[in-house]
Design a protein around this motif. Structure first.
Motif, short mmCIF file in Angstrom:
data_model
loop_
_atom_site.label_atom_id
_atom_site.label_comp_id
_atom_site.label_asym_id
_atom_site.label_seq_id
_atom_site.Cartn_x
_atom_site.Cartn_y
_atom_site.Cartn_z
N TYR A 175 -17.24 -55.33 -1.97
CA TYR A 175 -17.29 -55.11 -0.53
C TYR A 175 -16.03 -54.45 0.01
CZ TYR A 175 -21.51 -57.92 0.06
OH TYR A 175 -22.78 -58.40 0.01
N TYR B 23 -18.16 -58.15 7.42
CA TYR B 23 -19.44 -57.86 6.80
C TYR B 23 -19.70 -58.82 5.64
CZ TYR B 23 -22.95 -55.30 4.11
OH TYR B 23 -24.06 -54.94 3.41
N LYS C 266 -15.04 -54.69 6.96
CA LYS C 266 -15.62 -55.01 5.65
C LYS C 266 -15.51 -56.51 5.36
CE LYS C 266 -15.79 -50.79 3.23
NZ LYS C 266 -16.90 -50.80 2.33
N LEU D 30 -22.50 -50.64 9.75
CA LEU D 30 -22.53 -51.08 8.36
C LEU D 30 -23.69 -52.04 8.11
CD1 LEU D 30 -21.04 -50.78 5.68
CD2 LEU D 30 -19.60 -52.68 6.36
#
Length: 171
Positions: free
Chosen positions: A90, A117, A114, A11
């Motif tokens: 996100y 991230y 996520k 990602l």
């Protein structure tokens, strides 16, 4: 854990501006990415200058002992607001939902990835405030050696709590 790291690495690589800069031939995209980096660097420098100046002002007025609390409060509020504004983009981004769900990862692995991230993408903002205030606090308060490693560790850990609260309140 290995799946989390693999998914997070993928990602980060697929969305990084550096990766786009490296693999594109479009001059406009390259200029846009370079100007984005320059703009971000200017904003980080301005934030750090403001935080150090604030600590200087607090130090000259004898209020430097409140700088750690002010730093924690600033980072926590910024973390809460950033997460509240970014959570839908996100965590609940359905553009790549079909691709991610077709991969052999559990739903909780994708959600954790996520969230991490989002944390990694916001971390430079929090660290610029925290480290700048650490410098100002260190100059005026002259704390013991143990204060520095504790401050640095808390700089990485403190934003997670408001991020979790904000992410759960966005549901």
């Amino acid at each position: 854990m290995k799946n989390n790291i693999l998914l997070l690495k993928t990602l980060l690589l697929s969305t990084s501006q550096r990766n786009i800069y490296k693999h594109t031939d479009d001059a406009k995209k390259r200029k846009k990415i370079v100007s984005g980096y320059i703009g971000a660097a200017i904003v980080y420098i301005m934030i750090m200058f403001y935080c150090v100046s604030m600590c200087v002002g607090y130090g000259q007025n004898g209020l430097i002992d409140s700088a750690p609390v002010l730093c924690a409060l600033s980072v926590s509020i910024l973390s809460f607001v950033f997460t509240l504004l970014r959570t839908n983009g996100y965590l609940f981004n359905f553009r790549e939902y079909d691709m991610l769900m077709s991969l052999p990862f559990e739903t909780k692995t994708v959600a954790l990835c996520k969230f991490l991230y989002m944390y990694i993408k916001s971390l430079p903002w929090y660290l610029s405030i925290s480290f700048a205030m650490l410098i100002g606090y260190g100059v005026f308060a002259r704390p013991g050696f143990l204060a520095y490693p504790i401050w640095i560790v808390l700089s990485f850990v403190l934003p997670i709590i408001p991020m979790l609260i904000s992410a759960f309140s966005a549901f």
